[in-house]
Design a protein around this motif. Structure first.
Motif, PDB file in Angstrom:
ATOM      1  N   GLU A  25      -2.177  -1.137  -8.989  1.00  0.00           N
ATOM      2  CA  GLU A  25      -3.048  -2.140  -9.615  1.00  0.00           C
ATOM      3  C   GLU A  25      -2.548  -2.457 -11.020  1.00  0.00           C
ATOM      4  O   GLU A  25      -2.217  -1.542 -11.782  1.00  0.00           O
ATOM      5  CB  GLU A  25      -4.478  -1.617  -9.675  1.00  0.00           C
ATOM      6  N   TYR A  50      -5.035   9.825  -7.185  1.00  0.00           N
ATOM      7  CA  TYR A  50      -4.163   8.688  -6.903  1.00  0.00           C
ATOM      8  C   TYR A  50      -2.751   9.099  -7.297  1.00  0.00           C
ATOM      9  O   TYR A  50      -2.540   9.694  -8.360  1.00  0.00           O
ATOM     10  CB  TYR A  50      -4.605   7.455  -7.689  1.00  0.00           C
ATOM     11  N   PHE A 103       0.855  -1.178   0.000  1.00  0.00           N
ATOM     12  CA  PHE A 103       0.000   0.000   0.000  1.00  0.00           C
ATOM     13  C   PHE A 103       0.897   1.235   0.000  1.00  0.00           C
ATOM     14  O   PHE A 103       2.112   1.145   0.237  1.00  0.00           O
ATOM     15  CB  PHE A 103      -0.909   0.001   1.233  1.00  0.00           C
ATOM     16  N   SER A 108     -13.576  -4.675  -4.185  1.00  0.00           N
ATOM     17  CA  SER A 108     -13.749  -3.227  -4.264  1.00  0.00           C
ATOM     18  C   SER A 108     -13.510  -2.670  -5.662  1.00  0.00           C
ATOM     19  O   SER A 108     -14.023  -1.600  -6.001  1.00  0.00           O
ATOM     20  CB  SER A 108     -12.832  -2.532  -3.264  1.00  0.00           C
ATOM     21  N   ILE A 165      -9.118   2.552   4.805  1.00  0.00           N
ATOM     22  CA  ILE A 165      -8.260   3.213   3.819  1.00  0.00           C
ATOM     23  C   ILE A 165      -8.768   4.634   3.659  1.00  0.00           C
ATOM     24  O   ILE A 165      -9.738   4.897   2.940  1.00  0.00           O
ATOM     25  CB  ILE A 165      -8.281   2.470   2.460  1.00  0.00           C
ATOM     26  N   TYR A 204      -4.475   2.453  -2.155  1.00  0.00           N
ATOM     27  CA  TYR A 204      -4.350   1.064  -2.586  1.00  0.00           C
ATOM     28  C   TYR A 204      -2.973   0.820  -3.217  1.00  0.00           C
ATOM     29  O   TYR A 204      -2.346   1.743  -3.741  1.00  0.00           O
ATOM     30  CB  TYR A 204      -5.411   0.746  -3.634  1.00  0.00           C
ATOM     31  N   PHE A 208      -3.383  -6.900  -7.403  1.00  0.00           N
ATOM     32  CA  PHE A 208      -2.424  -6.104  -6.651  1.00  0.00           C
ATOM     33  C   PHE A 208      -1.219  -6.957  -6.269  1.00  0.00           C
ATOM     34  O   PHE A 208      -0.568  -6.736  -5.259  1.00  0.00           O
ATOM     35  CB  PHE A 208      -3.094  -5.540  -5.396  1.00  0.00           C
ATOM     36  N   LEU A 238      -9.798  -6.237  -1.583  1.00  0.00           N
ATOM     37  CA  LEU A 238      -9.270  -5.418  -2.673  1.00  0.00           C
ATOM     38  C   LEU A 238      -9.949  -5.757  -3.999  1.00  0.00           C
ATOM     39  O   LEU A 238     -10.398  -4.865  -4.733  1.00  0.00           O
ATOM     40  CB  LEU A 238      -7.760  -5.626  -2.794  1.00  0.00           C
ATOM     41  N   LEU A 272     -12.477  -2.556   4.482  1.00  0.00           N
ATOM     42  CA  LEU A 272     -11.285  -1.947   3.893  1.00  0.00           C
ATOM     43  C   LEU A 272     -11.521  -0.468   3.616  1.00  0.00           C
ATOM     44  O   LEU A 272     -10.663   0.376   3.912  1.00  0.00           O
ATOM     45  CB  LEU A 272     -10.912  -2.687   2.601  1.00  0.00           C
ATOM     46  N   HIS A 273     -12.693  -0.131   3.074  1.00  0.00           N
ATOM     47  CA  HIS A 273     -12.998   1.267   2.755  1.00  0.00           C
ATOM     48  C   HIS A 273     -12.969   2.142   4.006  1.00  0.00           C
ATOM     49  O   HIS A 273     -12.514   3.290   3.969  1.00  0.00           O
ATOM     50  CB  HIS A 273     -14.369   1.365   2.092  1.00  0.00           C
ATOM     51  N   TRP A 331       0.929  -5.197   3.756  1.00  0.00           N
ATOM     52  CA  TRP A 331      -0.386  -5.806   3.855  1.00  0.00           C
ATOM     53  C   TRP A 331      -0.660  -6.184   5.313  1.00  0.00           C
ATOM     54  O   TRP A 331      -1.792  -6.073   5.782  1.00  0.00           O
ATOM     55  CB  TRP A 331      -0.456  -7.048   2.965  1.00  0.00           C
TER      56      TRP A 331
END
Length: 225
Positions: free
Chosen positions: A118, A51, A31, A88, A109, A115, A190, A85, A105-106, A66
């Motif tokens: 990707e 991002y 991350f 989402s 984060i 994240y 990921f 992940l 997770l949301h 992680w």
């Protein structure tokens, strides 16, 4: 040279790669922690999604494991985090999707934590890639992008790896010119796949301080389901 391999989710990874590669590992991309207030300063309005690009990540970003994110979310396994992940980003079929994990997770984060990279190889892995690709005395690495039919050889330097990774499409394969080590991005994921011809993959993962899952004869690319 070895070209990119599209790994299906029906057959174990080690059955899909050339027989000379006796070991494989799934490498988790870290991350990304940007400095406090970074996103707010970048946003032009409250609804804009920001991002960090590769230059931002290399210049100001810090890798977050992680394991640390699992702890903050209350996840017990890497598989639960992977399911969160993948759910989402809409990468899982309905029967595999875990909206409950994605929601957790949301919640966790937020702020300037992002994240992992990707589809691509993480910029955080460039220094370790230089070490691995040159470990057997190789001076050059080979890269191939099947989508744009782009491939070639370059000297093994951080600058050259940065150039390739910055410009790469979603599928990319890297290897030393002796083909002893292979590193592949995986679309809609990921993680990356690391292949080695010998059985020392555990040692490489430890030396490079990668978070990883070592593959056995039954490990699939959909290892989290």
């Amino acid at each position: 040279m070895l070209e990119y391999i599209w790994l299906d989710d029906e057959t174990p990874i080690l059955q899909q790669v050339p027989v000379e590669y006796s070991s494989a590992a799934i490498i988790f991309s870290p991350f990304i922690q940007m400095p406090e207030g970074w996103e707010k300063a970048k946003r032009k309005n409250d609804y804009e999604h920001i991002y960090p690009n590769d230059d931002d990540i290399r210049g100001k970003g810090k890798a977050v494991s992680w394991k640390k994110v699992m702890s903050s979310c209350g996840f017990k396994t890497h598989a639960e985090l992977a399911l969160a992940l993948m759910t989402s980003i809409g990468a899982l079929r309905d029967e595999y999707a875990r909206e409950d994990l994605a929601d957790l997770l949301h919640v966790n984060i937020k702020g300037d934590l992002f994240y992992p990279s990707e589809d691509h190889i993480s910029p955080f892995h460039i220094p370790s890639l230089v070490k691995v690709l040159g470990a057997n005395g190789s001076n050059r690495f080979y890269y191939a992008e099947p989508i744009v039919e782009n491939s070639g050889f370059l000297d093994i330097t951080e600058a050259n790896l940065r150039t390739v990774l910055d410009d790469a499409a979603a599928e990319l394969i890297l290897m030393d010119d002796k083909m002893d080590f292979v590193f592949m991005s995986v679309y809609d994921s990921f993680i990356n796949v690391f292949l080695a011809k010998d059985e020392s993959i555990n040692e490489w993962v430890r030396l490079m301080d990668w978070e990883a899952r070592i593959c056995d004869e039954s490990t699939h690319i959909s290892w989290y389901t």
